[in-house]
Design a protein around this motif. Sequence first.
Motif, mmCIF file in Angstrom:
data_model
loop_
_atom_site.group_PDB
_atom_site.id
_atom_site.type_symbol
_atom_site.label_atom_id
_atom_site.label_comp_id
_atom_site.label_asym_id
_atom_site.label_seq_id
_atom_site.Cartn_x
_atom_site.Cartn_y
_atom_site.Cartn_z
ATOM 1 N N ASP A 71 7.897 -10.723 3.777
ATOM 2 C CA ASP A 71 7.407 -9.477 3.182
ATOM 3 C C ASP A 71 8.444 -8.829 2.273
ATOM 4 O O ASP A 71 8.125 -7.929 1.499
ATOM 5 C CB ASP A 71 6.995 -8.477 4.270
ATOM 6 C CG ASP A 71 5.723 -8.902 4.990
ATOM 7 O OD1 ASP A 71 4.979 -9.741 4.442
ATOM 8 O OD2 ASP A 71 5.483 -8.388 6.103
ATOM 9 N N ASP A 109 10.599 -8.223 -0.823
ATOM 10 C CA ASP A 109 10.295 -8.493 -2.233
ATOM 11 C C ASP A 109 11.354 -9.331 -2.943
ATOM 12 O O ASP A 109 11.030 -10.192 -3.750
ATOM 13 C CB ASP A 109 10.123 -7.173 -3.010
ATOM 14 C CG ASP A 109 8.868 -6.429 -2.586
ATOM 15 O OD1 ASP A 109 7.912 -7.089 -2.138
ATOM 16 O OD2 ASP A 109 8.870 -5.189 -2.700
ATOM 17 N N ASP A 110 12.601 -9.084 -2.666
ATOM 18 C CA ASP A 110 13.693 -9.703 -3.420
ATOM 19 C C ASP A 110 14.300 -10.873 -2.647
ATOM 20 O O ASP A 110 15.497 -10.931 -2.415
ATOM 21 C CB ASP A 110 14.761 -8.649 -3.727
ATOM 22 C CG ASP A 110 15.733 -9.121 -4.785
ATOM 23 O OD1 ASP A 110 15.373 -10.020 -5.562
ATOM 24 O OD2 ASP A 110 16.858 -8.598 -4.810
ATOM 25 N N LYS A 138 13.066 -18.297 0.716
ATOM 26 C CA LYS A 138 11.608 -18.230 0.897
ATOM 27 C C LYS A 138 11.069 -19.578 1.383
ATOM 28 O O LYS A 138 10.262 -19.634 2.317
ATOM 29 C CB LYS A 138 10.914 -17.810 -0.390
ATOM 30 C CG LYS A 138 9.420 -17.587 -0.228
ATOM 31 C CD LYS A 138 8.855 -16.901 -1.458
ATOM 32 C CE LYS A 138 7.421 -16.532 -1.295
ATOM 33 N NZ LYS A 138 7.179 -15.421 -0.417
#
Length: 185
Positions: free
Chosen positions: A160, A162-163, A169
């Motif tokens: 969740d 964002d960066d 990821k």
Amino acid sequence: ISVFSFYNNMGNERIESSSEIAGLAQNTFINGSIDEAMVKFERVLNDYPKTSGALQSLVYLLSDAINKEDYMAAKGMIEKLKIGISSINDPVVKATLYKIQGDIELYDGNMDNAMSYYNKAVKSSKNPSLEIKYKLDVITVLLRQEEYKQAITMLKDIQDFDDIGFNEKNKAEELQAFATQKLGT
């Protein structure tokens, strides 16, 4: 006053020399002369203990030992550290040293100690992207301890964010797929 000034000046020169040699070693490392750089880092670590240059050198030497999977050498270097990790002011260096200690403990099979060091790395880190990397280490230990639900919860929180970097990821998605498969959901 003269004696105090003399010793103060000697201390400043010592700190400058350690930083200068460590910087040269770092440039040598970046240029690809790894063995030469490691010799320079060892020199700084041995000749200028308790300086910022020595800490910088220690990080490079430890990273090299971990990359070579020479955990005994890494453990020996940490034991030679003249100051405790908790007294280091640089959050990146502090978190990196905790992470390396976690790696050593994980290699030795000491899951609880590894978890403790990885959590210290997370808490010490002031950089959100590094914090995510250390949380992935925590999750790795959770998965080895078969704590799949807790790992999935942490992985969802990471995804969740964002960066998040591409590598982090991907690793988070792989770990989540593994944990989900183990739970059979």
